[in-house]
Write a protein that holds these residues in place. Structure first.
Motif, PDB file in Angstrom:
ATOM      1  N   HIS A 102     -15.980  -1.611   5.933  1.00  0.00           N
ATOM      2  CA  HIS A 102     -15.458  -1.649   4.528  1.00  0.00           C
ATOM      3  C   HIS A 102     -14.086  -1.263   4.455  1.00  0.00           C
ATOM      4  O   HIS A 102     -13.067  -1.945   4.033  1.00  0.00           O
ATOM      5  CB  HIS A 102     -15.959  -0.742   3.375  1.00  0.00           C
ATOM      6  CG  HIS A 102     -15.796  -1.002   2.101  1.00  0.00           C
ATOM      7  ND1 HIS A 102     -15.905   0.189   1.010  1.00  0.00           N
ATOM      8  CD2 HIS A 102     -14.732  -1.654   1.558  1.00  0.00           C
ATOM      9  CE1 HIS A 102     -15.212  -0.213   0.111  1.00  0.00           C
ATOM     10  NE2 HIS A 102     -14.525  -1.424   0.340  1.00  0.00           N
ATOM     11  N   ALA A 103     -13.758   0.041   5.369  1.00  0.00           N
ATOM     12  CA  ALA A 103     -12.479   0.337   5.564  1.00  0.00           C
ATOM     13  C   ALA A 103     -11.552  -0.731   6.365  1.00  0.00           C
ATOM     14  O   ALA A 103     -10.266  -1.062   6.034  1.00  0.00           O
ATOM     15  CB  ALA A 103     -12.389   1.644   6.392  1.00  0.00           C
ATOM     16  N   GLY A 155       0.893  -1.159  -0.033  1.00  0.00           N
ATOM     17  CA  GLY A 155       0.140   0.237  -0.022  1.00  0.00           C
ATOM     18  C   GLY A 155       0.807   1.184  -0.057  1.00  0.00           C
ATOM     19  O   GLY A 155       2.071   1.206  -0.421  1.00  0.00           O
ATOM     20  N   PHE A 190      -9.766   7.633   2.253  1.00  0.00           N
ATOM     21  CA  PHE A 190     -10.871   6.740   1.804  1.00  0.00           C
ATOM     22  C   PHE A 190     -12.275   6.861   2.559  1.00  0.00           C
ATOM     23  O   PHE A 190     -13.295   6.929   1.895  1.00  0.00           O
ATOM     24  CB  PHE A 190     -10.124   5.316   2.033  1.00  0.00           C
ATOM     25  CG  PHE A 190     -10.862   4.218   1.621  1.00  0.00           C
ATOM     26  CD1 PHE A 190     -10.913   3.655   0.257  1.00  0.00           C
ATOM     27  CD2 PHE A 190     -11.564   3.414   2.562  1.00  0.00           C
ATOM     28  CE1 PHE A 190     -11.587   2.766  -0.098  1.00  0.00           C
ATOM     29  CE2 PHE A 190     -12.419   2.348   2.116  1.00  0.00           C
ATOM     30  CZ  PHE A 190     -12.435   1.950   0.729  1.00  0.00           C
ATOM     31  N   GLY A 239      -4.208   4.604  -4.227  1.00  0.00           N
ATOM     32  CA  GLY A 239      -4.476   3.618  -3.122  1.00  0.00           C
ATOM     33  C   GLY A 239      -4.978   4.309  -1.864  1.00  0.00           C
ATOM     34  O   GLY A 239      -6.024   5.050  -1.771  1.00  0.00           O
ATOM     35  N   ASP A 240      -4.454   3.932  -0.668  1.00  0.00           N
ATOM     36  CA  ASP A 240      -4.665   4.493   0.661  1.00  0.00           C
ATOM     37  C   ASP A 240      -6.023   3.995   1.167  1.00  0.00           C
ATOM     38  O   ASP A 240      -6.707   4.470   1.897  1.00  0.00           O
ATOM     39  CB  ASP A 240      -4.842   6.044   0.765  1.00  0.00           C
ATOM     40  CG  ASP A 240      -3.285   6.735   0.754  1.00  0.00           C
ATOM     41  OD1 ASP A 240      -2.358   5.928   1.048  1.00  0.00           O
ATOM     42  OD2 ASP A 240      -3.158   8.060   0.576  1.00  0.00           O
ATOM     43  N   GLU A 241      -6.276   2.730   0.628  1.00  0.00           N
ATOM     44  CA  GLU A 241      -7.409   2.129   1.068  1.00  0.00           C
ATOM     45  C   GLU A 241      -7.539   1.778   2.559  1.00  0.00           C
ATOM     46  O   GLU A 241      -6.884   1.424   2.896  1.00  0.00           O
ATOM     47  CB  GLU A 241      -7.472   0.671   0.393  1.00  0.00           C
ATOM     48  CG  GLU A 241      -7.824   0.869  -1.303  1.00  0.00           C
ATOM     49  CD  GLU A 241      -6.543   0.872  -1.982  1.00  0.00           C
ATOM     50  OE1 GLU A 241      -6.510   0.442  -3.024  1.00  0.00           O
ATOM     51  OE2 GLU A 241      -5.454   1.019  -1.267  1.00  0.00           O
ATOM     52  N   GLY A 242      -8.699   2.155   3.094  1.00  0.00           N
ATOM     53  CA  GLY A 242      -8.993   2.095   4.534  1.00  0.00           C
ATOM     54  C   GLY A 242      -8.285   3.509   5.412  1.00  0.00           C
ATOM     55  O   GLY A 242      -8.822   3.356   6.799  1.00  0.00           O
ATOM     56  N   GLU A 300     -10.517  -3.539   4.097  1.00  0.00           N
ATOM     57  CA  GLU A 300      -9.350  -3.220   3.056  1.00  0.00           C
ATOM     58  C   GLU A 300      -8.132  -3.236   3.793  1.00  0.00           C
ATOM     59  O   GLU A 300      -7.165  -3.709   3.381  1.00  0.00           O
ATOM     60  CB  GLU A 300      -9.693  -1.762   2.774  1.00  0.00           C
ATOM     61  CG  GLU A 300     -11.025  -1.641   1.439  1.00  0.00           C
ATOM     62  CD  GLU A 300     -10.497  -2.221   0.021  1.00  0.00           C
ATOM     63  OE1 GLU A 300      -9.184  -2.502  -0.105  1.00  0.00           O
ATOM     64  OE2 GLU A 300     -11.360  -2.708  -0.557  1.00  0.00           O
ATOM     65  N   TYR A 356      -3.620   8.969  -2.469  1.00  0.00           N
ATOM     66  CA  TYR A 356      -5.129   8.926  -2.262  1.00  0.00           C
ATOM     67  C   TYR A 356      -5.575   8.654  -3.848  1.00  0.00           C
ATOM     68  O   TYR A 356      -6.776   8.461  -3.823  1.00  0.00           O
ATOM     69  CB  TYR A 356      -5.676  10.128  -1.718  1.00  0.00           C
ATOM     70  CG  TYR A 356      -5.271  11.492  -2.662  1.00  0.00           C
ATOM     71  CD1 TYR A 356      -6.140  11.970  -3.296  1.00  0.00           C
ATOM     72  CD2 TYR A 356      -3.938  12.159  -2.248  1.00  0.00           C
ATOM     73  CE1 TYR A 356      -5.930  13.240  -3.991  1.00  0.00           C
ATOM     74  CE2 TYR A 356      -3.711  13.221  -3.007  1.00  0.00           C
ATOM     75  CZ  TYR A 356      -4.727  13.855  -3.992  1.00  0.00           C
ATOM     76  OH  TYR A 356      -4.179  15.022  -4.204  1.00  0.00           O
TER      77      TYR A 356
END
Length: 330
Positions: free
Chosen positions: A234-235, A145, A159, A152-155, A238, A149
């Motif tokens: 959801h975060a 990761g 995000f 990526g940067d999921e979670g 991830e 933004y």
């Protein structure tokens, strides 16, 4: 500021956590007694005009201030370890310190060293952005990761905030359930309608200011708002995918795997941590949560001590624990 038993012949080490907003420098003895700390400005963006000189001034100021705060004259150090956000220029850093040993690494390494002093496991960082960093028993290291933004940067906070803004506007269109976040976001950003909020989103608000909306999501979720709860879950999933990918790339196997969460997103507690570990356990059921033992600047001190050949045992960790109150962050 120093212990009554301090002797001038005692070996001294420095650890540095150089970030995007500030740099923390800590001074300690080779026995693990923290003597003082100092806070100076950011030391990243070295590729901008004047960046190398700014990095030098920031690090040098921390070096001088930490000795002054300890009430000691400056003298040669046994070891220095720096963990810098972005990158550091070794020739510039070498100009700063009078030391026998100097090691320059990235900030995830000192974060892992502080969180898990055994240096075997995974840290999950979820602040404005997100990333995972892991190290196995063989010394292999992996970063997963951290792509920013757009990519990526999921979670992470950005995000979560983006998902919340979308949910608010979808609710206004009748495409999604209503949420208490609408009123909270309007109040937080000082506007009275969604059109004005949109103008601020694409106008004067910085990415960091927008990412702070993740705190509002956490508050709404804690009060039972279903939309906010869904966003945080959801975060969490991830972030769990980051953990799984990191362990897989490290060829972790069946050994116990400590996972240490770091960053503001985890203030939402179980709302993020439970889904993160659910996803992790689907592939690595032996993984477990471990609270970060120390902050990154103490992780840098531990790495400076490792360079001296100092065993990282419970006696040393206990002395760091007993003197960590001397670390300042402002």
């Amino acid at each position: 500021m120093t212990d009554a038993g301090y002797e001038p012949s005692t070996l001294l080490v420095i650890g540095v956590d150089g970030g995007q907003t500030k740099t923390v420098t800590a001074l300690a003895t080779a026995e693990g007694d923290i003597l003082a700390s100092a806070v100076t400005g950011p030391c990243n963006h070295i590729h901008e005009p004047g960046g190398l000189e700014r990095q030098y001034r920031t690090l040098r100021a921390g070096y001088e201030q930490v000795f002054a705060n300890a009430g000691l004259p400056m003298r040669r150090l046994a070891s220095v370890h720096l963990g810098l956000s972005g990158s550091g220029d070794r020739p510039t850093v070498e100009r700063v310190y009078d030391t026998e040993r100097l090691n320059l690494t990235s900030d995830p390494i000192i974060a892992l060293s502080g969180a898990i002093p055994e240096m075997e496991g995974v840290i999950v960082i979820a602040g404005t952005g997100s990333a995972a960093f892991g190290r196995n028993a063989a010394g292999d290291e992996v970063i997963t990761g951290g792509q920013g933004y757009y990519a990526g940067d999921e979670g992470g906070g950005s995000f979560i905030a983006q998902a919340a803004f979308r949910a608010i506007y979808q609710a206004a269109d009748g495409r999604a359930p209503q949420t208490v976040m609408t009123e909270r976001f309007l109040r937080h950003y000082g506007v009275d309608n969604l059109r004005a909020l949109r103008n601020r989103i694409y106008g004067d608000l910085t990415r960091d200011q927008l990412a702070k909306a993740a705190t509002l999501v956490g508050q709404a979720a804690a009060e039972g708002d279903g939309v906010a709860v869904s966003i945080l879950r959801h975060a969490g999933h991830e972030l769990g995918r980051l953990v799984v990918a990191t362990l897989e790339r490290l060829h972790w196997g069946d050994a116990p795997a400590p996972i240490s969460p770091i960053g503001g997103v985890f203030r939402s507690g179980a709302l993020v941590l439970e889904p993160m570990m659910e996803t992790t356990h689907e592939r690595f059921p032996q993984a477990y949560l471990q609270e970060a033992r120390f902050e990154p600047v103490i992780g840098a001190l531990l790495l400076a001590l490792r360079a001296l050949g100092r065993p990282i045992d419970e006696a040393l960790l206990a002395r760091l624990e007993a003197t960590r109150h001397r670390i300042m962050y402002s």
